[in-house]
Design a protein around this motif. Structure first.
Motif, short mmCIF file in Angstrom:
data_model
loop_
_atom_site.label_atom_id
_atom_site.label_comp_id
_atom_site.label_asym_id
_atom_site.label_seq_id
_atom_site.Cartn_x
_atom_site.Cartn_y
_atom_site.Cartn_z
N GLU A 3 0.83 -1.22 0.00
CA GLU A 3 0.00 0.00 0.00
C GLU A 3 0.86 1.27 0.00
O GLU A 3 0.37 2.34 -0.32
CB GLU A 3 -1.03 0.00 1.15
CG GLU A 3 -0.46 -0.01 2.56
CD GLU A 3 -0.20 -1.42 3.09
OE1 GLU A 3 -0.10 -2.38 2.28
OE2 GLU A 3 -0.09 -1.57 4.32
N THR A 4 2.16 1.14 0.32
CA THR A 4 3.03 2.32 0.34
C THR A 4 3.74 2.54 -1.01
O THR A 4 4.47 3.51 -1.17
CB THR A 4 4.11 2.20 1.44
OG1 THR A 4 4.98 1.11 1.11
CG2 THR A 4 3.51 1.99 2.80
N VAL A 5 3.55 1.62 -1.96
CA VAL A 5 4.23 1.77 -3.26
C VAL A 5 3.23 1.65 -4.41
O VAL A 5 3.56 1.14 -5.49
CB VAL A 5 5.37 0.72 -3.44
CG1 VAL A 5 6.54 1.05 -2.52
CG2 VAL A 5 4.88 -0.69 -3.19
N GLN A 6 2.04 2.16 -4.19
CA GLN A 6 0.99 2.04 -5.21
C GLN A 6 1.38 2.73 -6.52
O GLN A 6 1.08 2.26 -7.61
CB GLN A 6 -0.33 2.61 -4.67
CG GLN A 6 -1.00 1.70 -3.64
CD GLN A 6 -1.48 0.40 -4.27
OE1 GLN A 6 -2.27 0.42 -5.22
NE2 GLN A 6 -1.01 -0.72 -3.77
N GLY A 7 2.07 3.87 -6.40
CA GLY A 7 2.47 4.61 -7.61
C GLY A 7 3.45 3.80 -8.44
O GLY A 7 3.36 3.76 -9.68
N ALA A 8 4.40 3.14 -7.79
CA ALA A 8 5.38 2.32 -8.51
C ALA A 8 4.69 1.14 -9.19
O ALA A 8 4.97 0.81 -10.34
CB ALA A 8 6.46 1.84 -7.55
N LEU A 9 3.75 0.52 -8.47
CA LEU A 9 3.03 -0.60 -9.07
C LEU A 9 2.21 -0.12 -10.27
O LEU A 9 2.09 -0.82 -11.29
CB LEU A 9 2.11 -1.28 -8.04
CG LEU A 9 2.83 -1.97 -6.87
CD1 LEU A 9 1.83 -2.63 -5.92
CD2 LEU A 9 3.82 -3.03 -7.38
N GLU A 10 1.69 1.11 -10.16
CA GLU A 10 0.92 1.65 -11.28
C GLU A 10 1.82 1.86 -12.51
O GLU A 10 1.41 1.61 -13.65
CB GLU A 10 0.23 2.96 -10.89
CG GLU A 10 -0.67 3.48 -11.99
CD GLU A 10 -1.46 4.73 -11.62
OE1 GLU A 10 -1.46 5.12 -10.43
OE2 GLU A 10 -2.08 5.32 -12.53
N VAL A 11 3.06 2.30 -12.27
CA VAL A 11 4.01 2.47 -13.38
C VAL A 11 4.22 1.13 -14.09
O VAL A 11 4.19 1.05 -15.32
CB VAL A 11 5.36 3.04 -12.88
CG1 VAL A 11 6.46 2.85 -13.92
CG2 VAL A 11 5.21 4.52 -12.55
N ILE A 12 4.41 0.07 -13.32
CA ILE A 12 4.63 -1.26 -13.93
C ILE A 12 3.39 -1.66 -14.74
O ILE A 12 3.49 -2.12 -15.88
CB ILE A 12 4.95 -2.32 -12.85
CG1 ILE A 12 6.21 -1.92 -12.06
CG2 ILE A 12 5.14 -3.70 -13.49
CD1 ILE A 12 6.56 -2.87 -10.91
N ASP A 13 2.22 -1.43 -14.15
CA ASP A 13 0.97 -1.82 -14.82
C ASP A 13 0.74 -1.01 -16.10
O ASP A 13 0.35 -1.55 -17.13
CB ASP A 13 -0.19 -1.63 -13.85
CG ASP A 13 -1.48 -2.16 -14.43
OD1 ASP A 13 -1.56 -3.39 -14.63
OD2 ASP A 13 -2.40 -1.36 -14.71
N ARG A 14 1.01 0.29 -16.03
CA ARG A 14 0.81 1.14 -17.22
C ARG A 14 1.78 0.79 -18.33
O ARG A 14 1.43 0.77 -19.50
CB ARG A 14 1.00 2.61 -16.86
CG ARG A 14 -0.09 3.13 -15.99
CD ARG A 14 -0.88 4.19 -16.75
NE ARG A 14 -1.75 4.85 -15.80
CZ ARG A 14 -1.91 6.15 -15.72
NH1 ARG A 14 -1.27 6.95 -16.55
NH2 ARG A 14 -2.72 6.67 -14.83
N LEU A 15 3.03 0.54 -17.93
CA LEU A 15 4.03 0.17 -18.94
C LEU A 15 3.62 -1.16 -19.58
O LEU A 15 3.68 -1.31 -20.81
CB LEU A 15 5.43 0.06 -18.32
CG LEU A 15 6.53 -0.40 -19.28
CD1 LEU A 15 6.70 0.58 -20.45
CD2 LEU A 15 7.86 -0.56 -18.54
N ALA A 16 3.15 -2.10 -18.74
CA ALA A 16 2.70 -3.40 -19.27
C ALA A 16 1.60 -3.17 -20.30
O ALA A 16 1.61 -3.74 -21.39
CB ALA A 16 2.20 -4.28 -18.13
N PHE A 17 0.67 -2.27 -19.98
CA PHE A 17 -0.43 -1.96 -20.90
C PHE A 17 0.11 -1.46 -22.24
O PHE A 17 -0.29 -1.94 -23.31
CB PHE A 17 -1.37 -0.92 -20.28
CG PHE A 17 -2.39 -0.39 -21.25
CD1 PHE A 17 -3.56 -1.09 -21.48
CD2 PHE A 17 -2.16 0.79 -21.96
CE1 PHE A 17 -4.50 -0.62 -22.41
CE2 PHE A 17 -3.09 1.27 -22.88
CZ PHE A 17 -4.27 0.56 -23.10
#
Ligand SMILES: *Cc1c(COP(=O)(O)O)cnc(C)c1O
Length: 541
Positions: free
Chosen positions: A141-155
């Motif tokens: 929950e403290t690294v949601q932005g980083a996880l979002e970067v991985i998800d967006r790049l994957a997209f």
């Protein structure tokens, strides 16, 4: 290390083509060795072991408290590493860094490597503390932005390639190949079909057959046509129930598009095998063509090539693998899953859910966060039109080189039409005894990093030149002028070319000996012990 004694290159004798001899004419002063070994502001730098001292350090450490050892006499008594003061340390590493050639210094024409400019915006984003100062074991929950970067790049990687899934964790191209082949093996095992052979074109990058062999497959070559493409008929003739996959590079390593890719894929699929595409050359087609439309089942993307993240001495690689519908279920863990409002890193397989067929895990954590951030920044700042222009400009620059040089350098595939993002030349027509290496060494004298040499193997004395899209016409013209003059000297048999490089801090090294018998340890050469005296601990080489 001391500078070797330098002999001035012999003055060139025949000069039919107008090139200027690089050696000084008789009567002009010849550069004498300097007292220091330095040349103007090019500074020599000895090894740390030669200048450092064991009793010296750049930091003050309190004396260690006496502790009762519980290691039974097995503890190490000092590691004998030499130390420098802080200013000496700064100078040592700054001097070494100035001996590097870098994309930020000049054109880096290494074919197949896509050494392109890394926009500074990438660096600014990657250095944001929310991406750079986090830890993989931090609560999610403290690294949601980083996880979002991985998800967006994957997209975006899935979108740009027209595929169904992507494994983000592989750490470089070759690691991605391993990931793709492990997915293929898992898919074949799932249908109880243990095929043993992987087909690889003759022109393939060495990592392709190495990966297949590492996965336990037998590797067989597919021949190339005169036009530098995969021989479709030969491929079709070899396909059969023992073939697990075909590994193919498109655009291929001759810098050519494989126009029959769809036919190749259809034939491979009809034979029950999978198509692995080496995507290292994606730069030439990004935003223009989608590998998914060409029937590809798995393809690694070198973020450090196509998406501009620095590589070589500049940083680690990153090799996400896009996957077709047939292979996506077998992708490795972990992966990022998006729910209504949050992102989750799925670390373990759960039956009947996404990830339950996963072949396992390739890395300890999630992949290269810094490279993900740079690649996403690059993709978003270029947009769809910008990425298509990247591909177009990279192809334009390579064709400009090809057409500007084909009258002085043999270009074996130029007859078959334009190239993609890199131009290939051979050493045909050079004078007896002259080869590609002489051209490469002379390019160093001209201030350029050499091109890729002797690869791919299907071209004799290959010179694979990839300028990339970020080079201006002025830069290309200067490079072309240098290469034209060197090519003319190689054809005329200029003996001075054999002495190149003459302006570099080191002359021609015995590269075979260096590769076969590398000296990996330091032996103190000072018999009187005037140096650090560390030789006994590092000796042997
Ligand atoms: C660079 C490259 C690879 C390997 O990629 P790494 O990131 O260096 O492991 C594989 N195939 C081709 C054609 C390449 O150019």
């Amino acid at each position: 290390m001391t500078a070797e004694t330098e002999t001035a290159a012999k003055p060139a004798s025949p000069n039919p083509s107008g090139w200027r001899p690089s050696a000084p004419a008789t009567g002009e002063p010849v550069a004498a060795p300097t007292v220091t070994g330095n040349r103007a502001l090019m500074l020599e730098e000895p090894l740390l072991f030669e200048i450092g001292r064991r009793d010296q350090t750049g930091i003050d450490l309190e004396p260690a408290k006496a502790v009762a050892t519980r290691l039974g006499g097995l503890e190490r008594n000092g590691v004998d590493l030499p130390g420098l003061s802080e200013p000496e340390t700064v100078r040592h590493y700054t001097r070494l860094s100035r001996q590097n050639y870098a994309i930020d210094l000049g054109l880096f024409p290494l074919g197949s490597c896509t050494m392109k400019h890394n926009p500074r915006l990438n660096e600014k984003m990657a250095r944001l503390p929310g991406f750079s100062d986090i830890h993989p074991l931090q609560p999610q929950e403290t690294v949601q932005g980083a996880l979002e970067v991985i998800d967006r790049l994957a997209f975006w990687l899935i979108e740009l390639t027209g595929m169904q899934g992507v494994a983000m964790s592989p750490k470089a191209g070759a690691h991605g190949e391993l990931c793709g082949l492990l997915c293929i093996r898992a898919a074949l095992e799932a249908r109880g079909d243990p095929r043993q052979v992987v087909l690889v074109p003759e022109s393939a990058h060495g990592t392709n057959p190495a990966t297949a062999a590492f996965c336990g497959y037998r590797v067989e070559n597919i021949p190339a046509t005169k036009a530098g493409r995969v021989d479709l008929e030969a491929l079709k003739a070899r396909l059969g129930p023992d073939v697990a996959a075909v590994m193919i590079t498109n655009p291929n390593t001759c810098g050519l598009f494989e126009p029959q890719m769809k036919e190749i894929s259809d034939a491979v699929h009809a034979a029950g095998a999978f198509v692995y595409c080496d995507g290292a050359n994606f730069n030439a087609i990004v935003g223009k063509a989608k590998p998914g439309d060409l029937g590809v089942d798995a393809m690694h993307i070198n973020l450090h090539k196509t998406f501009s993240t620095p590589h070589g001495g500049g940083g680690p690689g990153s090799g996400p693998v896009v996957l077709s519908e047939a292979l996506a279920p077998f992708a490795p863990l972990p992966f990022v899953q998006k729910s209504d409002r949050s992102y989750k890193m799925v670390e373990e397989e759960t039956a009947h859910e996404q990830g339950s067929d996963s072949f396992g895990r390739m890395v300890a954590f999630h992949g290269q966060m810094g490279m993900f951030t740079r690649a996403l920044t690059y993709i978003l700042s270029h947009g769809a039109d910008g990425l298509a222009q990247v591909a177009g400009d990279s192809v334009l620059n390579a064709n400009y080189l090809l057409r500007s040089l084909e009258d002085v350098l043999d270009a074996p595939f130029a007859f078959s039409g334009p190239c993609m993002h890199e131009a290939i030349f051979s050493d045909k027509g050079f004078a007896e005894g002259f080869s590609t290496i002489d051209v490469a060494k002379a390019l160093i004298d001209e201030g350029f990093h050499p091109m890729t040499m002797y690869f791919p193997l299907v071209v004799h004395g290959a010179m694979l030149v990839e300028p990339t899209e970020t080079e201006s016409k002025a830069n290309l013209d200067q490079f072309i002028a240098a290469l034209r003059s060197i090519a003319e000297r190689a054809k005329a048999g200029d003996p001075a070319l054999k002495a190149a490089p003459i302006h570099a801090p080191r002359r021609r090294l015995d590269e075979t000996l260096a590769a076969r018998k590398p000296v990996l340890t330091y032996n103190n050469p000072a018999p009187d012990g005037s140096s650090t005296g560390l030789g006994a601990h590092f000796g042997g080489g």
